[in-house]
Design an enzyme around this catalytic site. Structure first.
Site, PDB file in Angstrom:
ATOM      1  N   GLY A  55      10.826  15.702  40.746  1.00 36.62           N
ATOM      2  CA  GLY A  55       9.370  15.747  41.259  1.00 36.62           C
ATOM      3  C   GLY A  55       8.262  16.360  40.289  1.00 36.62           C
ATOM      4  N   ARG A  72       7.440  19.329  39.401  1.00 39.86           N
ATOM      5  CA  ARG A  72       7.925  20.422  38.471  1.00 39.86           C
ATOM      6  C   ARG A  72       8.868  20.010  37.476  1.00 39.86           C
ATOM      7  NH1 ARG A  72      11.213  24.614  37.610  1.00 39.86           N
ATOM      8  NH2 ARG A  72      10.298  26.723  37.002  1.00 39.86           N
ATOM      9  N   CYS A  73       9.716  19.015  38.226  1.00 37.61           N
ATOM     10  CA  CYS A  73      10.735  18.597  37.127  1.00 37.61           C
ATOM     11  C   CYS A  73      10.070  17.926  35.838  1.00 37.61           C
ATOM     12  CB  CYS A  73      11.655  17.494  37.766  1.00 37.61           C
ATOM     13  SG  CYS A  73      12.853  18.432  38.919  1.00 37.61           S
ATOM     14  N   MET A  74       8.969  17.226  36.014  1.00 38.89           N
ATOM     15  CA  MET A  74       8.321  16.420  35.086  1.00 38.89           C
ATOM     16  C   MET A  74       7.595  17.197  34.101  1.00 38.89           C
ATOM     17  SD  MET A  74       7.798  12.511  36.922  1.00 38.89           S
ATOM     18  CE  MET A  74       6.584  13.548  38.080  1.00 38.89           C
ATOM     19  N   ASN A 109      10.180  19.766  45.320  1.00 37.17           N
ATOM     20  CA  ASN A 109      10.018  19.994  44.135  1.00 37.17           C
ATOM     21  C   ASN A 109       8.340  19.987  43.590  1.00 37.17           C
ATOM     22  OD1 ASN A 109      10.069  18.813  40.892  1.00 37.17           O
ATOM     23  ND2 ASN A 109      11.283  20.311  41.113  1.00 37.17           N
TER      24      ASN A 109
END
EC number: 3.5.3.6
Length: 411
Positions: free
Chosen positions: A398, A400-402, A355
C-alpha cells in the site's frame, strides 16, 4: 534537516517534506505466470494503468507540498564518474546469478553501450531476456552456456522495486541499508548503496549507516517504524529475523541517533503478514491501524541499551496501554482494519487497508478500495487522501510500502 544531515525522520506522522518513490517500469512487463512465486508476486499488474495510478499517487503528495524524489533518478545521479559507472555495472553483474561466462560478457557489453545513466539504471531494473542478446558462437561458449535452460531471463527483473520502503529505511538521520529476505529483492539494495556512497547530496558519508547490505541476516524496511524521537518499533516477521534486529539496534544506540527504546513486535510468520507495516501503522499522535488477526498472537519486547549491552524485557500488558506509556499520551486508539467483521478484515488487509502513509498528524494516504476501514478512520476524525490502486495493489503493498520518507518535520 541541515546540509550535513540530508535525512531527517524522527516519527511516522510528522509533516512529510520529502519522499522517495519508484515509478513502475518495464520490470513489471517481465512478469509471467510461470515465475510469479520466484519474483514474489501473486498476479501481474497492467503496467500502463499501474503507472497512471502511481503518477496520481505522486501528484497527490505534491499537492500536499511534498517534494517527490525517484529512486531511478537518484541512482542515475550517483554514477558521477565513468569509473563509478563501470563499478556499478560490474557489481550488478556479479550479483545477478548469470549462467555462463559468455552470456555475462554479452550482457556487460549491452549495458556498457547504454550512454544515458538513467536509461542504464532502468535497464538494470527491468532485467535482461535471453532473446535480447546476440547469438554466442559455439566456440566461445562454456559448459554453462551450452547447457541451455528454458528459463527466459539471463537476468531477472526487479518488479518489487516500486515498494521503496523495503530495500533501505531512514531512521533519524541515518539509514538502514538492508539485507533482504530473498535473493530476488536483495539485488534492489545495490541502488541504495550507490546513492548513499556516491550521490552528490546523499553520499560521501553524510548519512550514517546503521545496517549494511553485506550482513548475513535479513531485515526489511516494512518492519522498521519510527514512532517518535525516542522510540522505534521493529517487526520480527517473515522477512526480518531477530538477529538482524539486535545488530541494527546496537548500531543505532552506538551512533547516538537519539533513540532510547525499541519495541520489537513478534507476530505470525507468513506472506499475508509479511511486514509489521502490513498489519500496524501509526496515523496520529494517539491512533494506529491494526489488523485484528495479529492481536491474539502478538508478543512485544522492550529493548534498551546500557553499558554496551541490550536489555530486553517481554511486555505482558495491553498493547494500547504500552504504546500510550511509551508515546507520552493519555490513551491510544487501535483502529481495526475492517472493523469487527472477520471477512472484511481479511479482505481489506489483503488489499493493504492497514498499510497507510501518514503525511501529517491525522492526514493519511490510503487506497480508496478499502471502504470499511476508510469509513472507520474518517469516523475517528482522520483526513484521508484516497488513491486508486487496482493495479498497484496486485504487488501486495500500500501507500506506506510504496514510499520512503527522506525528511519529516519534528513533532
Amino acid at each position: 534537516m541541515t546540509a550535513q544531515t540530508p535525512i531527517h525522520v524522527y516519527s511516522e506522522i510528522g509533516k512529510l517534506k520529502k519522499v522517495l518513490l519508484h515509478r513502475p517500469g518495464k520490470e513489471i512487463e517481465n512478469l509471467m505466470p510461470d515465475y510469479l512465486e520466484r519474483l514474489l508476486f501473486d498476479d501481474i499488474p497492467f503496467l500502463e494503468d499501474a503507472q497512471k495510478e502511481h503518477d496520481a499517487f505522486a501528484q497527490a503528495l505534491r499537492d500536499e507540498g511534498i517534494e517527490v524524489l525517484y529512486l531511478e533518478t537518484l541512482a542515475a545521479e550517483s554514477l558521477v564518474t565513468p569509473e563509478i559507472r563501470e563499478a556499478f555495472i560490474d557489481e550488478y553483474l556479479s550479483e545477478a546469478n548469470i549462467r555462463g561466462r559468455a552470456t555475462k560478457k554479452a550482457i556487460r557489453e549491452l549495458l556498457m553501450a547504454i550512454e544515458d545513466n538513467q536509461e542504464l539504471i532502468e535497464k538494470t531494473m527491468a532485467g535482461v531476456q535471453k532473446s535480447e542478446l546476440p547469438e554466442i558462437p559455439a566456440s566461445e561458449k562454456g559448459l554453462t552456456d551450452l547447457v541451455e535452460s528454458s528459463y527466459p531471463f539471463a537476468i531477472d527483473p526487479m518488479p518489487n522495486l516500486y515498494f521503496t520502503r523495503d530495500p533501505f529505511a531512514t531512521i533519524g538521520t541515518g539509514v538502514s541499508l538492508n539485507h533482504m529476505f530473498s535473493e530476488t529483492r536483495n539485488r534492489e539494495t545495490l541502488y541504495g548503496k550507490y546513492i548513499f556512497t556516491h550521490h552528490p547530496i546523499y553520499g560521501g558519508g553524510k548519512v550514517p549507516m546503521v545496517y549494511d547490505r553485506n550482513e548475513t541476516t535479513r531485515i526489511e524496511g516494512g518492519d522498521e517504524l519510527v514512532l517518535s524521537k525516542d522510540v522505534l518499533a521493529v517487526g520480527i516477521s517473515q522477512r526480518t529475523d531477530a538477529a538482524s534486529i539486535e545488530k541494527l539496534l546496537v548500531n543505532i544506540f552506538k551512533q547516538n541517533l537519539g533513540f532510547k527504546k525499541v519495541l520489537a513486535f513478534e507476530f505470525a510468520n507468513n506472506r499475508k503478514f509479511m511486514h509489521l507495516d502490513t498489519v500496524f501503522t501509526m496515523v496520529d499522535y494517539d491512533k494506529f491501524t491494526i489488523h485484528p488477526e495479529i492481536e491474539g498472537d502478538l508478543r512485544v519486547y522492550s529493548v534498551t541499551y546500557d553499558n554496551e549491552e541490550l536489555h530486553i524485557v517481554e511486555e505482558k500488558g495491553d498493547l494500547a496501554d504500552l504504546l500510550a506509556a511509551n508515546l507520552g499520551v493519555e490513551k491510544v486508539d487501535l483502529i481495526r482494519c475492517g472493523g469487527d467483521n472477520l471477512v472484511a478484515a481479511g479482505r481489506e488487509q489483503w488489499n493493504d487497508g492497514s498499510n497507510t502513509l501518514t503525511i501529517a498528524p491525522g492526514v493519511v494516504v490510503v487506497y480508496n478500495r478499502n471502504t470499511i476501514t476508510n469509513a472507520i478512520l474518517e469516523s475517528k476524525g482522520l483526513k484521508l487522501i484516497k488513491i486508486h490502486g487496482s493495479e498497484l495493489v496486485r504487488g501486495r503493498g500500500g501507500p506506506r510500502c510504496m514510499s520512503m520518507p527522506f525528511e519529516r518535520e519534528d513533532i
